[in-house]
Design a protein around this motif. Structure first.
Motif, PDB file in Angstrom:
ATOM      1  N   PHE A  23      26.611 -50.805 -11.307  1.00 18.99           N
ATOM      2  CA  PHE A  23      26.796 -51.594 -12.525  1.00 18.99           C
ATOM      3  C   PHE A  23      28.149 -52.302 -12.518  1.00 18.99           C
ATOM      4  N   GLY A  24      28.891 -52.093 -11.435  1.00 17.18           N
ATOM      5  CA  GLY A  24      30.173 -52.771 -11.304  1.00 17.18           C
ATOM      6  C   GLY A  24      31.308 -52.015 -11.941  1.00 17.18           C
ATOM      7  N   VAL A  25      31.347 -50.706 -11.708  1.00 17.34           N
ATOM      8  CA  VAL A  25      32.396 -49.876 -12.283  1.00 17.34           C
ATOM      9  C   VAL A  25      32.690 -48.730 -11.322  1.00 17.34           C
ATOM     10  N   ASP A  26      33.906 -48.230 -11.364  1.00 22.50           N
ATOM     11  CA  ASP A  26      34.320 -47.092 -10.549  1.00 22.50           C
ATOM     12  C   ASP A  26      33.821 -45.811 -11.211  1.00 22.50           C
ATOM     13  N   GLU A  27      32.970 -45.063 -10.509  1.00 21.58           N
ATOM     14  CA  GLU A  27      32.401 -43.860 -11.109  1.00 21.58           C
ATOM     15  C   GLU A  27      33.441 -42.769 -11.384  1.00 21.58           C
ATOM     16  N   THR A  28      34.596 -42.848 -10.782  1.00 19.38           N
ATOM     17  CA  THR A  28      35.644 -41.890 -11.146  1.00 19.38           C
ATOM     18  C   THR A  28      36.103 -42.115 -12.582  1.00 19.38           C
ATOM     19  N   LYS A  29      35.836 -43.297 -13.114  1.00 18.63           N
ATOM     20  CA  LYS A  29      36.158 -43.592 -14.509  1.00 18.63           C
ATOM     21  C   LYS A  29      34.941 -43.463 -15.424  1.00 18.63           C
ATOM     22  N   SER A  30      33.764 -43.775 -14.895  1.00 20.41           N
ATOM     23  CA  SER A  30      32.575 -43.837 -15.749  1.00 20.41           C
ATOM     24  C   SER A  30      31.773 -42.546 -15.805  1.00 20.41           C
ATOM     25  N   VAL A  31      31.998 -41.641 -14.874  1.00 21.95           N
ATOM     26  CA  VAL A  31      31.293 -40.351 -14.879  1.00 21.95           C
ATOM     27  C   VAL A  31      32.336 -39.267 -15.132  1.00 21.95           C
ATOM     28  N   VAL A  32      32.351 -38.742 -16.359  1.00 24.44           N
ATOM     29  CA  VAL A  32      33.352 -37.768 -16.791  1.00 24.44           C
ATOM     30  C   VAL A  32      32.655 -36.429 -16.989  1.00 24.44           C
ATOM     31  N   SER A  33      32.879 -35.520 -16.070  1.00 19.82           N
ATOM     32  CA  SER A  33      32.119 -34.267 -16.007  1.00 19.82           C
ATOM     33  C   SER A  33      32.120 -33.505 -17.324  1.00 19.82           C
ATOM     34  N   ALA A  34      33.297 -33.255 -17.871  1.00 23.02           N
ATOM     35  CA  ALA A  34      33.392 -32.433 -19.076  1.00 23.02           C
ATOM     36  C   ALA A  34      32.669 -33.066 -20.250  1.00 23.02           C
ATOM     37  N   VAL A  35      32.722 -34.386 -20.323  1.00 17.86           N
ATOM     38  CA  VAL A  35      32.070 -35.072 -21.438  1.00 17.86           C
ATOM     39  C   VAL A  35      30.551 -35.021 -21.293  1.00 17.86           C
ATOM     40  N   LEU A  36      30.040 -35.254 -20.093  1.00 15.41           N
ATOM     41  CA  LEU A  36      28.600 -35.158 -19.889  1.00 15.41           C
ATOM     42  C   LEU A  36      28.099 -33.750 -20.190  1.00 15.41           C
ATOM     43  N   GLU A  37      28.868 -32.763 -19.789  1.00 22.59           N
ATOM     44  CA  GLU A  37      28.487 -31.377 -20.082  1.00 22.59           C
ATOM     45  C   GLU A  37      28.468 -31.121 -21.585  1.00 22.59           C
ATOM     46  N   ALA A  38      29.429 -31.702 -22.307  1.00 22.57           N
ATOM     47  CA  ALA A  38      29.476 -31.530 -23.759  1.00 22.57           C
ATOM     48  C   ALA A  38      28.269 -32.175 -24.425  1.00 22.57           C
ATOM     49  N   PHE A  39      27.908 -33.369 -23.993  1.00 23.77           N
ATOM     50  CA  PHE A  39      26.727 -34.019 -24.556  1.00 23.77           C
ATOM     51  C   PHE A  39      25.466 -33.227 -24.227  1.00 23.77           C
ATOM     52  N   ALA A  40      25.354 -32.753 -22.988  1.00 28.66           N
ATOM     53  CA  ALA A  40      24.168 -31.986 -22.598  1.00 28.66           C
ATOM     54  C   ALA A  40      24.036 -30.725 -23.435  1.00 28.66           C
ATOM     55  N   ALA A  41      25.172 -30.096 -23.746  1.00 31.43           N
ATOM     56  CA  ALA A  41      25.155 -28.852 -24.521  1.00 31.43           C
ATOM     57  C   ALA A  41      24.900 -29.097 -26.006  1.00 31.43           C
ATOM     58  N   SER A  42      25.090 -30.330 -26.465  1.00 33.01           N
ATOM     59  CA  SER A  42      24.988 -30.613 -27.897  1.00 33.01           C
ATOM     60  C   SER A  42      23.566 -30.507 -28.426  1.00 33.01           C
ATOM     61  N   GLY A  43      22.585 -30.733 -27.553  1.00 34.16           N
ATOM     62  CA  GLY A  43      21.203 -30.752 -28.002  1.00 34.16           C
ATOM     63  C   GLY A  43      20.845 -31.983 -28.805  1.00 34.16           C
ATOM     64  N   ARG A  44      21.754 -32.964 -28.869  1.00 31.15           N
ATOM     65  CA  ARG A  44      21.522 -34.167 -29.666  1.00 31.15           C
ATOM     66  C   ARG A  44      21.654 -35.435 -28.830  1.00 31.15           C
ATOM     67  N   ALA A  45      21.501 -35.303 -27.526  1.00 27.94           N
ATOM     68  CA  ALA A  45      21.714 -36.451 -26.647  1.00 27.94           C
ATOM     69  C   ALA A  45      20.498 -36.701 -25.764  1.00 27.94           C
TER      70      ALA A  45
END
Length: 248
Positions: free
Chosen positions: A154-176
């Motif tokens: 998509f034209g972005v550096d995945e070191t900036k666009s894929v944030v492990s802790a944040v994805l884990e938080a969304f996955a754990a939320s049950g609302r994503a």
């Protein structure tokens, strides 16, 4: 800038400090639909906030952040929480989509906005790139998150666009729900890697494209690979219906 409704002082709490930087609001005067993801096809109102923390080359809303091409003074305006709640409440449409840019950049001011919208009987969907974790006050009944991590294609550096802790938080939320833009089978394989590592579910895949022709071609390219993984597939209804017109 496309906007709707008067700009007024104050906020849902009467505090004039509650202002948001808004790119456009639409769906009241000219009705529209949610064009993507789990609510695709649902009547919707849109509050598009300005500013983003990523600079994706293939972004289709660069007027929210690319000041080398757009004038921020022409493309954004400050609107109060009270004004935005009143604007949404003027419509019988239940779903309000808060998008961007990246809306969670303005998260502290989103809490009173969401509370005000919920109090009027609305339900809220956030469109977010998944790099900023939601405040606990936003992870409540009536609120969902369409999380769209951006791939390198998509034209972005995945070191900036894929944030492990944040994805884990969304996955754990049950609302994503996790909605990925894809244009190749290689993209589908990368989505599978991310879904496995971060336990992302449900997964939605959306074909890249800003024309009906491009979406059709990419849909046919990706369909079998998406179906084989038992994921959800979403079109871009606003492109098919309104030719990607701004404010639709």
């Amino acid at each position: 800038m496309t906007t709707s409704g008067p700009i007024t002082a104050g906020s849902a709490t009467g505090d004039a400090r509650f202002w948001l930087i808004v790119a456009e609001c639409f769906g009241v005067e000219v009705p529209t639909f949610q064009g993507e993801g789990p609510s695709c096809g649902h009547p919707a109102l849109f509050i598009r906030l300005s500013r983003c923390n990523l600079t994706c080359a293939k972004c289709d809303t660069k007027y929210t952040w690319d000041w080398s091409r757009f004038d921020p003074h022409k493309e954004s305006v400050k609107r109060s929480v009270a004004d935005l709640v009143a604007w949404a409440a003027s419509s019988p449409v239940e779903l309000v989509v808060i998008t961007g840019g990246e809306p969670l950049i303005q998260q502290p001011r989103l809490v009173p906005l969401v509370r005000g919208l919920l109090a009027t009987g609305k339900r809220v969907e956030f469109e977010t790139n998944g790099t900023i974790a939601p405040a606990p006050e936003l992870v409540v009944d009536g609120v969902r998150f369409n999380v769209s991590p951006k791939l390198a294609s998509f034209g972005v550096d995945e070191t900036k666009s894929v944030v492990s802790a944040v994805l884990e938080a969304f996955a754990a939320s049950g609302r994503a729900a996790f909605k990925f833009v894809a244009s190749t089978i290689t993209d589908v394989d990368r989505i599978a890697e991310l879904a496995e590592v971060y336990r992302l579910a449900p997964v939605w895949v959306m074909p890249e494209g800003t024309t009906a022709e491009a979406i059709t071609v990419t849909t046919r390219l990706l369909a079998d690979a998406v179906a084989a993984r038992h994921w959800h597939f979403s079109t871009r209804l606003h492109v098919l219906a309104f030719a990607d017109a701004r404010g639709r």
